[in-house]
Write a protein that holds these residues in place. Structure first.
Motif, PDB file in Angstrom:
ATOM      1  N   LEU A  91      -5.919   7.809   2.770  1.00  0.00           N
ATOM      2  CA  LEU A  91      -6.952   7.259   3.645  1.00  0.00           C
ATOM      3  C   LEU A  91      -6.986   5.733   3.573  1.00  0.00           C
ATOM      4  O   LEU A  91      -7.235   5.062   4.582  1.00  0.00           O
ATOM      5  CB  LEU A  91      -8.309   7.851   3.285  1.00  0.00           C
ATOM      6  CG  LEU A  91      -8.452   9.357   3.533  1.00  0.00           C
ATOM      7  CD1 LEU A  91      -9.845   9.829   3.123  1.00  0.00           C
ATOM      8  CD2 LEU A  91      -8.175   9.721   4.985  1.00  0.00           C
ATOM      9  N   ALA A  92      -6.722   5.178   2.384  1.00  0.00           N
ATOM     10  CA  ALA A  92      -6.693   3.718   2.254  1.00  0.00           C
ATOM     11  C   ALA A  92      -5.530   3.122   3.040  1.00  0.00           C
ATOM     12  O   ALA A  92      -5.678   2.108   3.736  1.00  0.00           O
ATOM     13  CB  ALA A  92      -6.600   3.329   0.780  1.00  0.00           C
ATOM     14  N   HIS A  93      -4.345   3.737   2.922  1.00  0.00           N
ATOM     15  CA  HIS A  93      -3.178   3.270   3.685  1.00  0.00           C
ATOM     16  C   HIS A  93      -3.456   3.358   5.184  1.00  0.00           C
ATOM     17  O   HIS A  93      -3.151   2.423   5.947  1.00  0.00           O
ATOM     18  CB  HIS A  93      -1.958   4.108   3.326  1.00  0.00           C
ATOM     19  CG  HIS A  93      -0.739   3.791   4.144  1.00  0.00           C
ATOM     20  ND1 HIS A  93       0.155   2.807   3.803  1.00  0.00           N
ATOM     21  CD2 HIS A  93      -0.282   4.330   5.315  1.00  0.00           C
ATOM     22  CE1 HIS A  93       1.115   2.747   4.714  1.00  0.00           C
ATOM     23  NE2 HIS A  93       0.871   3.660   5.638  1.00  0.00           N
ATOM     24  N   LYS A  94      -4.043   4.466   5.583  1.00  0.00           N
ATOM     25  CA  LYS A  94      -4.310   4.682   7.004  1.00  0.00           C
ATOM     26  C   LYS A  94      -5.297   3.639   7.545  1.00  0.00           C
ATOM     27  O   LYS A  94      -5.084   3.072   8.631  1.00  0.00           O
ATOM     28  CB  LYS A  94      -4.867   6.088   7.196  1.00  0.00           C
ATOM     29  CG  LYS A  94      -5.068   6.520   8.635  1.00  0.00           C
ATOM     30  CD  LYS A  94      -5.452   7.981   8.642  1.00  0.00           C
ATOM     31  CE  LYS A  94      -5.622   8.511  10.036  1.00  0.00           C
ATOM     32  NZ  LYS A  94      -5.927   9.960  10.028  1.00  0.00           N
ATOM     33  N   ALA A  95      -6.362   3.389   6.799  1.00  0.00           N
ATOM     34  CA  ALA A  95      -7.345   2.399   7.242  1.00  0.00           C
ATOM     35  C   ALA A  95      -6.714   1.019   7.369  1.00  0.00           C
ATOM     36  O   ALA A  95      -6.994   0.280   8.328  1.00  0.00           O
ATOM     37  CB  ALA A  95      -8.516   2.361   6.265  1.00  0.00           C
ATOM     38  N   GLU A  96      -5.841   0.682   6.420  1.00  0.00           N
ATOM     39  CA  GLU A  96      -5.167  -0.612   6.481  1.00  0.00           C
ATOM     40  C   GLU A  96      -4.282  -0.708   7.714  1.00  0.00           C
ATOM     41  O   GLU A  96      -4.282  -1.735   8.414  1.00  0.00           O
ATOM     42  CB  GLU A  96      -4.330  -0.812   5.220  1.00  0.00           C
ATOM     43  CG  GLU A  96      -3.567  -2.130   5.198  1.00  0.00           C
ATOM     44  CD  GLU A  96      -2.616  -2.219   4.013  1.00  0.00           C
ATOM     45  OE1 GLU A  96      -2.722  -3.203   3.264  1.00  0.00           O
ATOM     46  OE2 GLU A  96      -1.781  -1.313   3.838  1.00  0.00           O
ATOM     47  N   ARG A  97      -3.533   0.336   7.998  1.00  0.00           N
ATOM     48  CA  ARG A  97      -2.608   0.294   9.134  1.00  0.00           C
ATOM     49  C   ARG A  97      -3.342   0.336  10.476  1.00  0.00           C
ATOM     50  O   ARG A  97      -2.869  -0.253  11.458  1.00  0.00           O
ATOM     51  CB  ARG A  97      -1.627   1.464   9.048  1.00  0.00           C
ATOM     52  CG  ARG A  97      -0.770   1.511   7.792  1.00  0.00           C
ATOM     53  CD  ARG A  97       0.071   0.276   7.582  1.00  0.00           C
ATOM     54  NE  ARG A  97       1.003   0.027   8.671  1.00  0.00           N
ATOM     55  CZ  ARG A  97       1.916  -0.934   8.676  1.00  0.00           C
ATOM     56  NH1 ARG A  97       2.002  -1.758   7.636  1.00  0.00           N
ATOM     57  NH2 ARG A  97       2.724  -1.102   9.697  1.00  0.00           N
ATOM     58  N   ASP A 122       2.644   2.052  14.016  1.00  0.00           N
ATOM     59  CA  ASP A 122       1.978   1.266  12.976  1.00  0.00           C
ATOM     60  C   ASP A 122       1.680   2.115  11.750  1.00  0.00           C
ATOM     61  O   ASP A 122       1.811   1.649  10.612  1.00  0.00           O
ATOM     62  CB  ASP A 122       0.685   0.658  13.516  1.00  0.00           C
ATOM     63  CG  ASP A 122       0.931  -0.525  14.441  1.00  0.00           C
ATOM     64  OD1 ASP A 122       2.025  -1.126  14.358  1.00  0.00           O
ATOM     65  OD2 ASP A 122       0.051  -0.836  15.256  1.00  0.00           O
ATOM     66  N   LEU A 123       1.284   3.361  11.962  1.00  0.00           N
ATOM     67  CA  LEU A 123       0.976   4.237  10.840  1.00  0.00           C
ATOM     68  C   LEU A 123       2.231   4.589  10.047  1.00  0.00           C
ATOM     69  O   LEU A 123       2.178   4.749   8.823  1.00  0.00           O
ATOM     70  CB  LEU A 123       0.297   5.516  11.343  1.00  0.00           C
ATOM     71  CG  LEU A 123      -1.132   5.326  11.859  1.00  0.00           C
ATOM     72  CD1 LEU A 123      -1.598   6.580  12.606  1.00  0.00           C
ATOM     73  CD2 LEU A 123      -2.085   5.000  10.727  1.00  0.00           C
ATOM     74  N   ALA A 124       3.364   4.705  10.725  1.00  0.00           N
ATOM     75  CA  ALA A 124       4.624   5.007  10.029  1.00  0.00           C
ATOM     76  C   ALA A 124       5.081   3.839   9.172  1.00  0.00           C
ATOM     77  O   ALA A 124       5.743   4.032   8.139  1.00  0.00           O
ATOM     78  CB  ALA A 124       5.705   5.371  11.046  1.00  0.00           C
ATOM     79  N   GLY A 125       4.753   2.622   9.601  1.00  0.00           N
ATOM     80  CA  GLY A 125       5.117   1.434   8.835  1.00  0.00           C
ATOM     81  C   GLY A 125       6.622   1.266   8.719  1.00  0.00           C
ATOM     82  O   GLY A 125       7.400   1.744   9.546  1.00  0.00           O
ATOM     83  N   MET A 141       0.819  -1.208   0.000  1.00  0.00           N
ATOM     84  CA  MET A 141       0.000   0.000   0.000  1.00  0.00           C
ATOM     85  C   MET A 141       0.856   1.263   0.000  1.00  0.00           C
ATOM     86  O   MET A 141       0.517   2.268  -0.594  1.00  0.00           O
ATOM     87  CB  MET A 141      -0.935   0.000   1.219  1.00  0.00           C
ATOM     88  CG  MET A 141      -1.945   1.138   1.214  1.00  0.00           C
ATOM     89  SD  MET A 141      -3.185   1.005  -0.089  1.00  0.00           S
ATOM     90  CE  MET A 141      -4.175  -0.356   0.539  1.00  0.00           C
ATOM     91  N   THR A 142       2.023   1.236   0.693  1.00  0.00           N
ATOM     92  CA  THR A 142       2.903   2.404   0.727  1.00  0.00           C
ATOM     93  C   THR A 142       3.347   2.807  -0.671  1.00  0.00           C
ATOM     94  O   THR A 142       3.520   3.989  -0.960  1.00  0.00           O
ATOM     95  CB  THR A 142       4.145   2.113   1.603  1.00  0.00           C
ATOM     96  OG1 THR A 142       3.699   1.764   2.913  1.00  0.00           O
ATOM     97  CG2 THR A 142       5.034   3.329   1.696  1.00  0.00           C
ATOM     98  N   ASP A 143       3.524   1.840  -1.556  1.00  0.00           N
ATOM     99  CA  ASP A 143       3.979   2.132  -2.917  1.00  0.00           C
ATOM    100  C   ASP A 143       2.983   2.981  -3.681  1.00  0.00           C
ATOM    101  O   ASP A 143       3.329   3.591  -4.694  1.00  0.00           O
ATOM    102  CB  ASP A 143       4.229   0.823  -3.681  1.00  0.00           C
ATOM    103  CG  ASP A 143       5.404   0.041  -3.109  1.00  0.00           C
ATOM    104  OD1 ASP A 143       6.220   0.644  -2.398  1.00  0.00           O
ATOM    105  OD2 ASP A 143       5.473  -1.182  -3.362  1.00  0.00           O
ATOM    106  N   LEU A 144       1.729   3.038  -3.223  1.00  0.00           N
ATOM    107  CA  LEU A 144       0.709   3.800  -3.917  1.00  0.00           C
ATOM    108  C   LEU A 144       0.712   5.272  -3.513  1.00  0.00           C
ATOM    109  O   LEU A 144       0.011   6.081  -4.119  1.00  0.00           O
ATOM    110  CB  LEU A 144      -0.680   3.196  -3.641  1.00  0.00           C
ATOM    111  CG  LEU A 144      -0.870   1.742  -4.087  1.00  0.00           C
ATOM    112  CD1 LEU A 144      -2.276   1.267  -3.725  1.00  0.00           C
ATOM    113  CD2 LEU A 144      -0.622   1.597  -5.585  1.00  0.00           C
ATOM    114  N   ALA A 156      -5.686  15.054   6.536  1.00  0.00           N
ATOM    115  CA  ALA A 156      -5.637  14.240   7.742  1.00  0.00           C
ATOM    116  C   ALA A 156      -4.332  13.475   7.885  1.00  0.00           C
ATOM    117  O   ALA A 156      -3.871  13.221   8.996  1.00  0.00           O
ATOM    118  CB  ALA A 156      -6.807  13.254   7.740  1.00  0.00           C
ATOM    119  N   GLY A 157      -3.706  13.082   6.755  1.00  0.00           N
ATOM    120  CA  GLY A 157      -2.469  12.330   6.826  1.00  0.00           C
ATOM    121  C   GLY A 157      -2.599  11.100   7.695  1.00  0.00           C
ATOM    122  O   GLY A 157      -3.628  10.422   7.711  1.00  0.00           O
ATOM    123  N   MET A 158      -1.547  10.812   8.464  1.00  0.00           N
ATOM    124  CA  MET A 158      -1.552   9.674   9.376  1.00  0.00           C
ATOM    125  C   MET A 158      -1.926  10.100  10.797  1.00  0.00           C
ATOM    126  O   MET A 158      -1.571   9.454  11.778  1.00  0.00           O
ATOM    127  CB  MET A 158      -0.177   8.992   9.391  1.00  0.00           C
ATOM    128  CG  MET A 158       0.224   8.361   8.079  1.00  0.00           C
ATOM    129  SD  MET A 158      -0.877   7.037   7.530  1.00  0.00           S
ATOM    130  CE  MET A 158      -1.580   7.776   6.043  1.00  0.00           C
TER     131      MET A 158
END
Length: 285
Positions: free
Chosen positions: A124-130, A37-40, A1-4, A98-100
């Motif tokens: 928002l998609a990355h954030k929801a996943e994390r 977790d949000l920073a990944g 997801m980060t790659d997006l 909103a960012g992370m």
């Protein structure tokens, strides 16, 4: 997801990594249990690049301390948002972008508040996943939109936002990443959505921060990522007044924006050719 995530969107991972690092400190100004977790996996690497530029081995620091700045900024905005949300008539909080950010999850909010997060779909998609199964502590809606794009106002209204009611808006980590014309358009569009007496909180750098030679190493980091700093203003009060806001601008290290953490002198505003950051807060006229 980060790659997006595109380069500007990835800066949200840097902010999350900074908040995770602050949370691990014994003298932390706040605690963000979601930040790591949000920073990944990518966020700590971005933070290490900033640390290397800020604290170069073998020579004195000439750049502002990003870890201290971010800690102060987060705590400053935490306190102001909680203060703004306290009155019963303040029923809407908007984070744009909103960012992370995890304030909806890590902080308690009054029952009368509705909380909106606006950001690009990939963020928002990355954030929801994390975040996984984490649940917000407030009535919470997300709006997947680009603040420089079209029609996000209609999407925000569709999510339940009412422009006729008082609101508080946080524009954090936004204005210096957009061209000047876009900064003015964003402020104009936000102002059009705010009832008189609504509140705004934002951060902004001054124009000199974009050009001073000793800022070069830090600016090169962001430019190398593909997200250079593009806009700054030496007169934040006038900038916001142009769009119908009455604001006060505080600098890190000044009373109320220090928390015992700012390590550098704060020259008076009359001194030219000094890098500055402003925490802007005030009301819609």
């Amino acid at each position: 997801m980060t790659d997006l995530l595109n380069p500007v969107e990835r800066t949200a991972l840097l902010t999350a990594a900074l908040r995770a690092a602050e949370t691990r400190r014994d003298d932390r100004l706040y605690s963000d249990p979601y930040a790591a977790d949000l920073a990944g996996e990518s966020g700590p690497g971005l933070l290490e690049e900033v640390r290397t530029a800020t604290f170069p081995p073998g020579r004195s620091r000439t750049l502002p301390s990003t870890p201290d700045y971010n800690a102060i900024r987060t705590r400053f905005f935490d306190d102001h948002l909680q203060e703004c949300a306290a009155p019963a008539e303040m029923t809407q909080i908007v984070l744009a972008p909103a960012g992370m950010d995890s304030r909806a999850y890590r902080m308690d909010w009054p029952d009368h508040v509705r909380y909106f997060e606006v950001d690009r779909p990939a963020v928002l998609a990355h954030k929801a996943e994390r975040l996984g199964d984490a649940r917000p502590r407030v009535r919470h809606r997300t709006v997947a939109a680009d603040l420089t794009g079209r029609d996000w106002e209609f999407m925000l209204r569709d999510a339940g936002y009412d422009p006729s009611l008082p609101s508080t808006w946080l524009l954090e980590g936004l204005l210096y990443y957009v061209p000047e014309a876009d900064a003015h358009r964003i402020l104009e569009r936000v102002a059009d959505l705010m009832a008189p007496g609504s509140r705004i909180v934002a951060d902004l750098v001054n124009a000199a921060a974009l050009t001073l030679p000793h800022m070069h190493d830090l600016l090169e980091v962001f430019a190398g990522w593909g997200c250079p700093w593009l806009f700054g203003s030496d007169e934040p009060e006038a900038l916001f007044a142009r769009h119908g806001f009455e604001v006060v601008a505080a600098q890190p290290g000044e009373p109320g924006a220090d928390f015992g953490r700012w390590p550098d002198p704060v020259p008076p505003r009359t001194v030219a050719d000094v890098r500055r950051v402003f925490f802007v807060h005030g009301t819609r006229s």
